[in-house]
Design a protein around this motif. Structure first.
Motif, short mmCIF file in Angstrom:
data_model
loop_
_atom_site.label_atom_id
_atom_site.label_comp_id
_atom_site.label_asym_id
_atom_site.label_seq_id
_atom_site.Cartn_x
_atom_site.Cartn_y
_atom_site.Cartn_z
N UNK A 56 0.97 -1.23 0.04
CA UNK A 56 0.16 0.09 0.01
C UNK A 56 0.84 1.32 -0.01
N UNK A 57 0.55 2.11 -0.59
CA UNK A 57 1.20 3.41 -0.82
C UNK A 57 0.23 4.66 -0.37
N UNK A 58 0.49 5.46 0.77
CA UNK A 58 -0.23 6.36 1.19
C UNK A 58 0.05 7.68 0.27
N UNK A 59 -0.58 7.96 -0.68
CA UNK A 59 0.03 9.07 -1.50
C UNK A 59 -0.54 10.35 -1.10
N UNK A 60 -1.12 10.62 -0.14
CA UNK A 60 -1.30 11.90 0.75
C UNK A 60 -0.28 12.19 1.50
N UNK A 61 0.72 11.30 1.86
CA UNK A 61 1.73 11.63 2.67
C UNK A 61 3.10 11.60 1.73
N UNK A 62 3.66 12.82 2.00
CA UNK A 62 4.95 12.98 0.86
C UNK A 62 6.23 13.47 1.79
N UNK A 63 6.08 13.70 3.02
CA UNK A 63 7.36 13.96 3.88
C UNK A 63 8.11 12.81 4.55
N UNK B 55 7.66 1.25 9.08
CA UNK B 55 8.79 1.87 10.15
C UNK B 55 8.89 3.34 10.36
N UNK B 56 8.17 4.19 9.42
CA UNK B 56 8.07 5.49 9.55
C UNK B 56 6.67 6.09 10.16
N UNK B 57 6.07 5.18 10.80
CA UNK B 57 4.76 5.37 11.45
C UNK B 57 3.75 5.82 10.56
N UNK B 58 3.64 5.62 9.19
CA UNK B 58 2.56 5.87 8.26
C UNK B 58 1.70 4.65 8.42
N UNK B 59 0.35 4.95 8.69
CA UNK B 59 -0.82 4.07 8.91
C UNK B 59 -1.76 3.78 7.86
N UNK C 32 0.49 -3.19 -6.12
CA UNK C 32 0.79 -1.80 -5.61
C UNK C 32 -0.55 -0.97 -5.35
N UNK C 33 -0.99 -0.55 -4.36
CA UNK C 33 -2.48 -0.05 -4.28
C UNK C 33 -2.11 1.53 -3.52
N UNK C 34 -2.50 2.41 -4.36
CA UNK C 34 -2.37 3.84 -4.06
C UNK C 34 -3.79 4.25 -3.25
N UNK C 35 -3.43 4.86 -2.05
CA UNK C 35 -4.54 5.35 -1.35
C UNK C 35 -4.30 6.68 -0.83
N UNK C 36 -5.24 7.72 -1.03
CA UNK C 36 -4.94 8.96 -0.46
C UNK C 36 -5.61 9.39 0.83
#
Length: 300
Positions: A45-52, A76-80, A100-104
């Protein structure tokens, strides 16, 4: 229906599968895109709304961090990301090993509360055979966990089987049992359309806890005393236990491969299923990775 006969090779999608909807707990509208991926990628999964920071969350048994009313994963970066279980069940049953699953947003859309819309979405995208063989997790020794009157066990078996039992003190549900082979046909015919369910008296408490903000009769079966509030009633016989089995299929697919083994759950929810996943991973002698074909696939 864009089915590809299983020939024991890994699968991905032909094209991206895109949808949007509301998260059942957050109430936020999110956009989802399931994209093809190379062999060996697994489900990421990829949280596309998180860029930092690192926004990729590979699905593994160790990545699951919250299992109260849904399955949440964290990197490991705390992205949930939460409420992955219905899509994970669809990916497992349809044999999608790599995507690969993008979700915003922070939660997958609940859609109608079942896996049916996800299956329809994946069917429209189509499936592509990959050269690598399907990897299975074969259960070699029993692994059991308990939590009060709830339990779950993994047992050796020559194919992927599941038995689930629930018992609620309302005549609308009561005691229900389902026992089946976890394969694509059975999932499509008997499991995927079963919706999540809840009790009207619990909704207010959940909302005060910041949960169920997007829940409605459009995406859950709601029970009030001895009544089902949904105008259309149930979709199928024993819909409640079928949905619990659906959840378990998704919860177990965080292991990264389908099982050759038998799961038996009694009143188990996400927390117990995740406890079982961790118990299995903690006992490497109880399982092995294999590319051998389950017996029902040989028969097919």
């Amino acid at each position: 229906m864009a089915q590809v006969p299983h020939d024991h090779h890994q699968r991905t999608l032909v094209a991206p599968a895109i949808c949007a909807g509301v998260g059942v707990h957050s109430g936020r509208r999110v956009r989802l895109a399931v994209r093809p991926a190379a062999s060996g990628t697994g489900i990421v999964f990829v949280r596309t709304d998180i860029t930092d920071r690192d926004n990729r969350i590979p699905v593994t048994g160790d990545a699951v961090v919250e299992a109260r009313l849904n399955t949440m994963i964290r990197n490991s970066s705390g992205v949930e990301l939460s409420t992955i279980e219905h899509l994970m069940a669809a990916l497992c049953a349809l044999g999608v090993a790599n995507a690969v699953i993008d979700v915003d947003g922070p939660e997958l859309p609940i859609l109608d509360g079942s896996a049916l819309p996800f299956v329809q979405l994946l069917d429209r995208a189509g499936f592509r055979r990959q050269e690598a063989p399907v990897r299975y997790i074969e259960i070699l020794e029993p692994v059991r966990v308990e939590e009060g009157d709830k339990s779950a066990v993994l047992l050796p078996c020559d194919r992927y089987e599941m038995r689930f039992e629930i018992d609620f003190p309302t005549a609308v549900i009561g005691r229900q049992v389902i026992d089946f082979s976890v394969d694509e046909r059975t999932f499509r015919d008997e499991i995927m359309a079963a919706r999540t369910f809840g009790f009207a008296h619990e909704v207010e408490a959940l909302r005060e806890a910041g949960l169920a903000r997007g829940g409605s009769l459009e995406n859950a079966v709601v029970i009030d005393g001895e009544r089902i509030l949904n105008p259309g009633g149930l979709r199928m016989e024993r819909e409640f236990v079928r949905h619990k089995a659906l959840d378990a299929i998704g919860d177990l697919y965080v292991l990264g491969a389908p099982l050759i083994g038998r799961y038996e759950g009694v009143k188990a929810g996400h927390a117990v299923n995740n406890k079982l996943v961790r118990a299995l991973l903690a006992r490497p002698q109880a399982w092995r990775e294999t590319v051998r074909t389950p017996d029902y696939a040989l028969a097919g």
